[in-house]
Design an enzyme around this catalytic site. Structure first.
Site, PDB file in Angstrom:
ATOM      1  N   ALA A  52       0.816  -1.151  -0.020  1.00  0.00           N
ATOM      2  CA  ALA A  52       0.144   0.052  -0.157  1.00  0.00           C
ATOM      3  C   ALA A  52       0.762   1.170   0.018  1.00  0.00           C
ATOM      4  O   ALA A  52       0.169   2.381  -0.009  1.00  0.00           O
ATOM      5  CB  ALA A  52      -0.962  -0.173   1.199  1.00  0.00           C
ATOM      6  N   THR A  54       2.634   2.432  -2.463  1.00  0.00           N
ATOM      7  CA  THR A  54       2.704   2.846  -3.809  1.00  0.00           C
ATOM      8  C   THR A  54       1.570   2.462  -4.819  1.00  0.00           C
ATOM      9  O   THR A  54       0.919   1.467  -4.294  1.00  0.00           O
ATOM     10  CB  THR A  54       4.294   2.852  -4.262  1.00  0.00           C
ATOM     11  OG1 THR A  54       4.199   3.731  -5.530  1.00  0.00           O
ATOM     12  CG2 THR A  54       4.303   1.412  -4.771  1.00  0.00           C
ATOM     13  N   GLY A  55       1.365   3.007  -5.968  1.00  0.00           N
ATOM     14  CA  GLY A  55       0.776   2.459  -7.060  1.00  0.00           C
ATOM     15  C   GLY A  55      -0.752   2.306  -6.772  1.00  0.00           C
ATOM     16  O   GLY A  55      -1.273   3.183  -6.157  1.00  0.00           O
ATOM     17  N   ILE A  56      -1.298   1.230  -7.349  1.00  0.00           N
ATOM     18  CA  ILE A  56      -2.626   0.787  -6.997  1.00  0.00           C
ATOM     19  C   ILE A  56      -2.806   0.892  -5.599  1.00  0.00           C
ATOM     20  O   ILE A  56      -3.870   1.197  -5.026  1.00  0.00           O
ATOM     21  CB  ILE A  56      -2.781  -0.540  -7.898  1.00  0.00           C
ATOM     22  CG1 ILE A  56      -2.677  -0.187  -9.377  1.00  0.00           C
ATOM     23  CG2 ILE A  56      -4.322  -0.987  -7.732  1.00  0.00           C
ATOM     24  CD1 ILE A  56      -2.772  -1.507 -10.244  1.00  0.00           C
ATOM     25  N   GLY A  57      -2.096  -0.112  -4.689  1.00  0.00           N
ATOM     26  CA  GLY A  57      -2.442  -0.261  -3.308  1.00  0.00           C
ATOM     27  C   GLY A  57      -2.404   1.083  -2.630  1.00  0.00           C
ATOM     28  O   GLY A  57      -3.420   1.169  -1.796  1.00  0.00           O
ATOM     29  N   TYR A 206       5.945 -14.048 -13.875  1.00  0.00           N
ATOM     30  CA  TYR A 206       5.132 -13.172 -13.395  1.00  0.00           C
ATOM     31  C   TYR A 206       3.592 -13.730 -14.040  1.00  0.00           C
ATOM     32  O   TYR A 206       2.562 -13.617 -13.378  1.00  0.00           O
ATOM     33  CB  TYR A 206       5.365 -11.788 -14.139  1.00  0.00           C
ATOM     34  CG  TYR A 206       4.150 -10.725 -13.900  1.00  0.00           C
ATOM     35  CD1 TYR A 206       4.046 -10.099 -12.367  1.00  0.00           C
ATOM     36  CD2 TYR A 206       3.167 -10.361 -14.679  1.00  0.00           C
ATOM     37  CE1 TYR A 206       3.205  -9.078 -12.170  1.00  0.00           C
ATOM     38  CE2 TYR A 206       2.104  -9.520 -14.361  1.00  0.00           C
ATOM     39  CZ  TYR A 206       2.158  -8.973 -13.215  1.00  0.00           C
ATOM     40  OH  TYR A 206       1.364  -8.000 -13.010  1.00  0.00           O
TER      41      TYR A 206
HETATM   42  N1  LIG Z   1       0.256  -1.302 -12.817  1.00  0.00           N
HETATM   43  C1  LIG Z   1      -0.431  -2.061 -13.979  1.00  0.00           C
HETATM   44  O1  LIG Z   1      -0.306  -1.742 -14.999  1.00  0.00           O
HETATM   45  C2  LIG Z   1      -0.847  -3.530 -13.446  1.00  0.00           C
HETATM   46  C3  LIG Z   1      -1.326  -4.205 -14.472  1.00  0.00           C
HETATM   47  C4  LIG Z   1      -1.913  -5.622 -13.924  1.00  0.00           C
HETATM   48  C5  LIG Z   1      -1.790  -6.076 -12.842  1.00  0.00           C
HETATM   49  N2  LIG Z   1      -1.153  -5.112 -12.057  1.00  0.00           N
HETATM   50  C6  LIG Z   1      -1.029  -5.711 -10.580  1.00  0.00           C
HETATM   51  O2  LIG Z   1      -1.405  -4.596  -9.590  1.00  0.00           O
HETATM   52  C7  LIG Z   1      -0.756  -4.991  -8.322  1.00  0.00           C
HETATM   53  C8  LIG Z   1      -0.129  -3.378  -7.871  1.00  0.00           C
HETATM   54  O3  LIG Z   1       0.618  -2.980  -8.983  1.00  0.00           O
HETATM   55  P1  LIG Z   1       1.359  -1.553  -9.191  1.00  0.00           P
HETATM   56  O4  LIG Z   1       1.334  -1.382 -10.660  1.00  0.00           O
HETATM   57  O5  LIG Z   1       0.613  -0.813  -8.235  1.00  0.00           O
HETATM   58  O6  LIG Z   1       2.692  -1.882  -8.773  1.00  0.00           O
HETATM   59  P2  LIG Z   1       3.755  -0.986  -8.038  1.00  0.00           P
HETATM   60  O7  LIG Z   1       3.560   0.397  -8.076  1.00  0.00           O
HETATM   61  O8  LIG Z   1       5.136  -1.545  -8.298  1.00  0.00           O
HETATM   62  O9  LIG Z   1       3.628  -1.351  -6.590  1.00  0.00           O
HETATM   63  C9  LIG Z   1       3.733  -2.585  -6.016  1.00  0.00           C
HETATM   64  C10 LIG Z   1       3.522  -2.562  -4.518  1.00  0.00           C
HETATM   65  O10 LIG Z   1       3.672  -4.226  -4.127  1.00  0.00           O
HETATM   66  C11 LIG Z   1       4.831  -4.024  -2.835  1.00  0.00           C
HETATM   67  N3  LIG Z   1       5.612  -5.433  -3.002  1.00  0.00           N
HETATM   68  C12 LIG Z   1       6.473  -5.918  -3.874  1.00  0.00           C
HETATM   69  N4  LIG Z   1       7.028  -6.984  -3.599  1.00  0.00           N
HETATM   70  C13 LIG Z   1       6.445  -7.041  -2.346  1.00  0.00           C
HETATM   71  C14 LIG Z   1       6.900  -7.874  -1.216  1.00  0.00           C
HETATM   72  N5  LIG Z   1       7.601  -8.943  -1.403  1.00  0.00           N
HETATM   73  N6  LIG Z   1       6.291  -7.926   0.036  1.00  0.00           N
HETATM   74  C15 LIG Z   1       5.315  -6.903   0.293  1.00  0.00           C
HETATM   75  N7  LIG Z   1       5.130  -5.872  -0.762  1.00  0.00           N
HETATM   76  C16 LIG Z   1       5.576  -6.033  -1.731  1.00  0.00           C
HETATM   77  C17 LIG Z   1       5.706  -2.785  -3.502  1.00  0.00           C
HETATM   78  O11 LIG Z   1       6.576  -2.629  -2.263  1.00  0.00           O
HETATM   79  P3  LIG Z   1       7.823  -1.610  -2.547  1.00  0.00           P
HETATM   80  O12 LIG Z   1       7.595  -0.288  -2.769  1.00  0.00           O
HETATM   81  O13 LIG Z   1       8.447  -1.939  -1.056  1.00  0.00           O
HETATM   82  O14 LIG Z   1       8.480  -2.352  -3.513  1.00  0.00           O
HETATM   83  C18 LIG Z   1       4.562  -1.681  -3.845  1.00  0.00           C
HETATM   84  O15 LIG Z   1       4.046  -1.312  -2.566  1.00  0.00           O
HETATM   85  C19 LIG Z   1       0.338  -6.090  -8.633  1.00  0.00           C
HETATM   86  O16 LIG Z   1      -0.131  -7.071  -8.099  1.00  0.00           O
HETATM   87  C20 LIG Z   1       0.288  -6.127 -10.095  1.00  0.00           C
HETATM   88  O17 LIG Z   1       0.843  -7.242 -10.504  1.00  0.00           O
HETATM   89  C21 LIG Z   1      -0.724  -4.030 -12.202  1.00  0.00           C
END
Ligand SMILES: NC(=O)c1ccc[n+]([C@@H]2O[C@H](COP(=O)([O-])OP(=O)(O)OC[C@H]3O[C@@H](n4cnc5c(N)ncnc54)[C@H](OP(=O)(O)O)[C@@H]3O)[C@@H](O)[C@H]2O)c1
Length: 229
Positions: A52, A54-57, A206
């Site tokens: 939570a 950054t990003g979507i979370g 992935y």
């Molecule tokens: N963005 C897209 O276009 C897209 C498309 C399809 C699906 N998704 C899915 O949506 C979700 C969020 O994506 P996002 O784009 O918001 O990605 P993001 O901006 O890279 O954020 C990912 C989040 O997950 C955390 N994280 C990664 N590894 C972790 C671990 N081992 N333990 C705890 N937290 C961890 C990161 O923490 P840190 O900051 O500490 O690294 C960050 O808070 C993911 O499941 C992704 O697969 C995204």
């Protein structure tokens, strides 16, 4: 026979068809998603969002905080988590937002996090398994698991299993597993969990993990029928 283009345009049928077309186009037009337009209040509800900071979370956490929920940010970095916590509290004005450390790639961290939640929280209404990573260099974790599988699927699977009784007890409750369109490129092969037979081409690991997310979510929904979870 003499006719003019204006005769066609002024025909009644033309007018009616244009009106119907306009109604269809208006109904199908894409409206930008506006979460603030959703009237659902979350006062009295407790929500956990993984990843939570950054990003979507982070966006989901902010939205829940704005609606008055007790929000638990489950993040692996204390520094990044604290920065997000402060920002979400400041923007939403909701001080009932908290940080708990969780690394979904470590079974020990997942167990520790879940134990603390079970100790501290009387109810849990929303669990968003959002944390996920792509493009990780190949690695086997201390649990003997391939890192992308551990992070995106096995950690969230264990976390949900450990919190399931609390969610059921708090029903109506919801579990949201964030997958990806790329799941369609994935395959199921349980040897992948330990890093065997995995190709690195186009982030294959992935895609496999995201397919497992979808299959697991479907089965979970089937098993939870009638529980209001
Ligand atoms: N963005 C897209 O276009 C897209 C498309 C399809 C699906 N998704 C899915 O949506 C979700 C969020 O994506 P996002 O784009 O918001 O990605 P993001 O901006 O890279 O954020 C990912 C989040 O997950 C955390 N994280 C990664 N590894 C972790 C671990 N081992 N333990 C705890 N937290 C961890 C990161 O923490 P840190 O900051 O500490 O690294 C960050 O808070 C993911 O499941 C992704 O697969 C995204």
């Amino acid at each position: 026979m003499n006719w003019e283009w204006s005769d066609i345009y002024s025909h009644q049928l033309w007018m009616v068809s244009t009106a119907i077309l306009a109604i269809i186009v208006r109904a199908l037009r894409k409206v930008p998603w506006n979460p603030r337009a959703c009237p659902v209040e979350l006062k009295g509800k407790t929500a956990i969002i993984t990843g939570a900071n950054t990003g979507i979370g982070k966006f989901i956490a902010l939205d829940f905080a704005r609606r008055g929920a007790r929000v638990i940010l489950a993040c692996r970095s204390e520094a990044r988590g604290t920065a997000a916590l402060q920002e979400i509290r400041d923007i939403s004005g909701n001080q009932n937002v908290h940080l708990r450390l969780l690394d979904t790639s470590s079974l020990e961290s997942v167990r520790k996090f879940a134990a603390r939640i079970l100790e501290e929280e009387k109810e849990l209404h929303i669990l968003v398994n959002n944390a996920g990573a792509s493009g990780l260099p190949s690695k086997i974790t201390a649990d003997g698991l391939e890192i992308t599988f551990a992070t995106n699927h096995i950690g969230p699977f264990l976390l949900t299993s450990l919190l399931l009784d609390l969610l059921k007890k708090s029903a109506p409750a919801r579990i949201v597993n964030v997958s990806s369109m790329n799941h369609w490129k994935g395959e199921v092969d349980f040897s992948h969990f330990r890093g065997d037979n995995l190709s690195n081409v186009m982030d294959a690991a992935y895609n496999h993990t995201k397919l497992h997310n979808v299959i697991w979510t479907n089965e979970l929904a089937r098993r939870l029928q009638g529980t209001d979870c």
